[in-house]
Design an enzyme around this catalytic site. Sequence first.
Site, short mmCIF file in Angstrom:
data_model
loop_
_atom_site.label_atom_id
_atom_site.label_comp_id
_atom_site.label_asym_id
_atom_site.label_seq_id
_atom_site.Cartn_x
_atom_site.Cartn_y
_atom_site.Cartn_z
N ASP A 142 -11.60 -17.75 76.94
CA ASP A 142 -12.21 -18.33 78.12
C ASP A 142 -13.40 -19.20 77.72
O ASP A 142 -13.45 -19.71 76.60
CB ASP A 142 -12.61 -17.19 79.08
CG ASP A 142 -12.51 -17.62 80.53
OD1 ASP A 142 -13.23 -18.57 80.91
OD2 ASP A 142 -11.73 -17.03 81.29
N HIS A 215 -17.40 -18.87 84.07
CA HIS A 215 -16.00 -18.45 84.22
C HIS A 215 -15.63 -17.30 83.28
O HIS A 215 -15.02 -16.31 83.70
CB HIS A 215 -15.12 -19.68 83.96
CG HIS A 215 -13.67 -19.52 84.31
ND1 HIS A 215 -12.72 -19.16 83.39
CD2 HIS A 215 -13.01 -19.73 85.46
CE1 HIS A 215 -11.54 -19.14 83.97
NE2 HIS A 215 -11.68 -19.49 85.23
N SER A 545 -7.28 -17.47 88.04
CA SER A 545 -8.20 -17.09 86.94
C SER A 545 -8.75 -15.70 87.18
O SER A 545 -9.06 -14.99 86.23
CB SER A 545 -9.39 -18.06 86.89
OG SER A 545 -9.06 -19.25 86.24
#
Length: 767
Positions: A142, A215, A545
């Site tokens: 990520d 994220h 996600s």
Amino acid sequence: MEQLTPLGLIISLFLFFPIATSLPTSGRPRTYIIHMDISAMPGAFSSHHNWYMSTLSSLSSPDGFSPLHLYTYNHVMDGFSAVLSQAHLDQLHELSSHLATYPETFGHLHTTRAPTFLGLKKHSGLWPAGGFGEDMIIGVLDSGIWPESESFNDEGLPPVPTRWRGACETGTEFNASYCNRKLIGARSFSKGMQQEKQNISKTNDYDSPRDFLGHGSHTSSIAAGSSAVAAEYFGYAKGKAIGMAPKARIAMYKVLFFDESYDAAATDVLAGLDQAIEDGVDVLSLSLGFIETPFDENPIAIGAFAALKKGIFVSCSAGNNGPHAYTILNGAPWITTVGAGTIDREFAAHVTFGDGELTVTGKSVYPENLFVSDIPIYFGHGNRSKELCNSLDPKEVAGKYIFCDFDSSGQTNAYAQIYEMDTAGAAGAIFSSSEGPFFRPTDFFKPFVLVNPKYGDLLKHYIINSKNATVSIRFQTTLLGTKPAPQVAYFSSRGPDRKSPWILKPDILAPGVDILAAWVPNRGFAPIDDDDYLLTDYALESGTSMSCPHAAGIATLLKAAHRDWSSAAIRSAMMTTAEVFDNANGRIIDMTTGVAGTPLDFGAGHINPNKAMDPGLVYDIEIQDYINYLCGLNYTSKQIRTITGMRQFNCDSATLDLNYPSFIILLNNTNTTSTTFQRELTNVAEGSSVYRAVVRAPSGMKAVVQPETITFAGKYSKAKFQLTVEIDVGVGSIPESDYFGNYGFLSWYEVNGKHQVTSPIVSAFAP
Ligand SMILES: *[C@@H]1O[C@H](CO)[C@@H](O)[C@H](O)[C@H]1NC(C)=O
Ligand SMILES: *[C@@H]1O[C@H](CO)[C@@H](O)[C@H](O)[C@H]1NC(C)=O
Ligand SMILES: *[C@@H]1O[C@H](CO)[C@@H](O)[C@H](O)[C@H]1NC(C)=O
Ligand SMILES: *[C@@H]1O[C@H](CO)[C@@H](O)[C@H](O)[C@H]1NC(C)=O
Ligand SMILES: *[C@@H]1O[C@H](CO)[C@@H](O)[C@H](O)[C@H]1NC(C)=O
Ligand SMILES: *[C@@H]1O[C@H](CO)[C@@H](O)[C@H](O)[C@H]1NC(C)=O
Ligand SMILES: *[C@@H]1O[C@H](CO)[C@@H](O)[C@H](O)[C@H]1NC(C)=O
């Protein structure tokens, strides 16, 4: 999707999506991934790496450019990546040891209540059975991680498993002292990105495992975040944030970097996967995707196959390109492909009419604790254009709260109204709109609320009929137990998979809307007023996600509870026990249409961790089965070799039928299509058992199971059956489109037992 972000100041990072294939332009040196035939390595070389380096140094270019080596790959493939000129490539292609070349490509991102919604409990079910994931290691590819987050505290965790070979790398604002017993590995892979895109240090991203975007911290904490006691998002979703496998260890492999968007280079993703396999992760979670290509061109498909061979479970996001068909990403059958659903929590504001007699609730996630009391409300009544807030006069509305009517013609949407409200200088607003569910937390940069048109009409009636209309609005309200939930999120990518439609995708649905999880505290998250951002330690994000790490965390618990299960068995357990009903006892709704979705939207259904712990039977798949499928796809032996890394294999049993826990029938232009599936079940419960098949088929679909009753002698005993499905499109006057997503179920019920093993059967047109 684009229409969801009309306001320049509203940044919705997670709605960006794929499309990026670099085509080699002649002349300029470019980055390539080179697959080599290592059986051709001369004996003189002590390692593949030395051989590759020697091969590279033997290449020459008329312009004097020297090849630049980026990565050597050991597990995901045999070969390396390098920056090469066309002359270098031509020379490489002459070598008999050269297998295949792929140019660099870029992938993209797909964004505490969830554990409770999923039924995870401290004292019963999968949490204790899986030891909360304690000995397991989840590798997350990520955007990096914020190690100081409360979600990555290691309180009460035993020492790092001794088998762990990973490390914490030093880089910008990061070194080994940031790791602990929770975050046990952190590495960064930026060579590919540095070559073809912006120099990272110039875009402010950290050239280290530290998270710039948020994220990666978010997805990691969803999968395996420690219990963080006082998590909240500006007063919403207050409570304890906790990951799916709260005692599992996290290893971050940073591959996503900020350029103009957030991208991941294929060379870096392959390097991250290679290292994760080397380090010894048990589960991989990838909330990013590359455009669907044949699997030999997709770094995630290739890396996931290498992981499969080592028994590592791979969970990937299905993509955010819904709601249309054929938008699935990460659809390789050896990957668990996860779609996104809503949870039973909503964020709201209460609007009370001046007379106090009526209060209605609408959607708002305005990030301030605000109560506006008894204020006059502006409504452009008598002039339809003003009523719809199409053209507001700043002189009339500046500093006021306004009401904007619903436009049933669909010509004026709430985003346009918000823009108008903002530019006219209104202080806040109430919008009558059906678009509330589609608004994201970061959209609420001013105090406004979206009430549904039914409530909007009540409000309009009240305003028109009172001389001095006033309202009170209480912001920052969290509603729990909302129904119906889950629903298929509008953005969740839908099946079938374009390149591999013979296997139903997505596999499963998991929570992916407004999920509260860790964030980076130094980067503005919530826009407020016109150019300010509020900071937060925990953020609400939506996307596949977010659903992907939910499935990864649950797979971790299942793996901990059942050490002997293969990745296919774990996926099968999740799929055959998934829920197709919501909390209002209806079939799971597609929030785009408001009507029941189909397996092309939700796969086998919504994940149910506690049931997945004890599925009774599983549909297992071996490596040779996947090879047979690649053969069935008519891949060349070079392609199959590129994907599997296997020098020797045969295609004698080529098939498009895998031992998958779901069934998809691809319709032809013929009136009837008949498809026969061969399957094998494995008993994973203790002792002997008898199962009976029950088929529920819709009209136009006939499904026959043979045999209808199966006896298992004991744990691990296997039995085969055959399912023949006939779809008759010619009969009756049902339009062909009705057969797209027409579905039923095959369930194996344990006789005198509790297990139910259910698979969807769905028909669709070939792409
Ligand atoms: C890591 O960085 C911190 C903060 O800059 C520093 O105090 C610490 O000594 C460093 N540790 C190592 C192992 O380099
Ligand atoms: C990136 O920029 C930094 C600082 O400007 C420089 O030191 C470094 O060499 C650059 N890296 C590349 C690969 O261009
Ligand atoms: C309604 O308001 C708009 C904007 O102020 C104005 O241009 C338009 O002429 C008005 N229409 C009527 C019928 O009054
Ligand atoms: C309208 O209501 C407001 C707030 O209740 C009050 O202050 C104001 O005097 C009222 N105006 C009239 C004309 O009644
Ligand atoms: C593979 O090739 C065979 C023989 O040409 C053909 O019948 C079949 O449809 C092909 N399969 C796929 C998936 O393209
Ligand atoms: C579609 O039809 C063709 C010929 O009509 C047939 O060869 C093929 O097997 C059919 N495909 C499927 C998936 O039924
Ligand atoms: C398919 O069904 C239609 C309507 O019943 C019929 O007219 C047509 O001849 C059929 N086609 C075939 C190939 O059987």
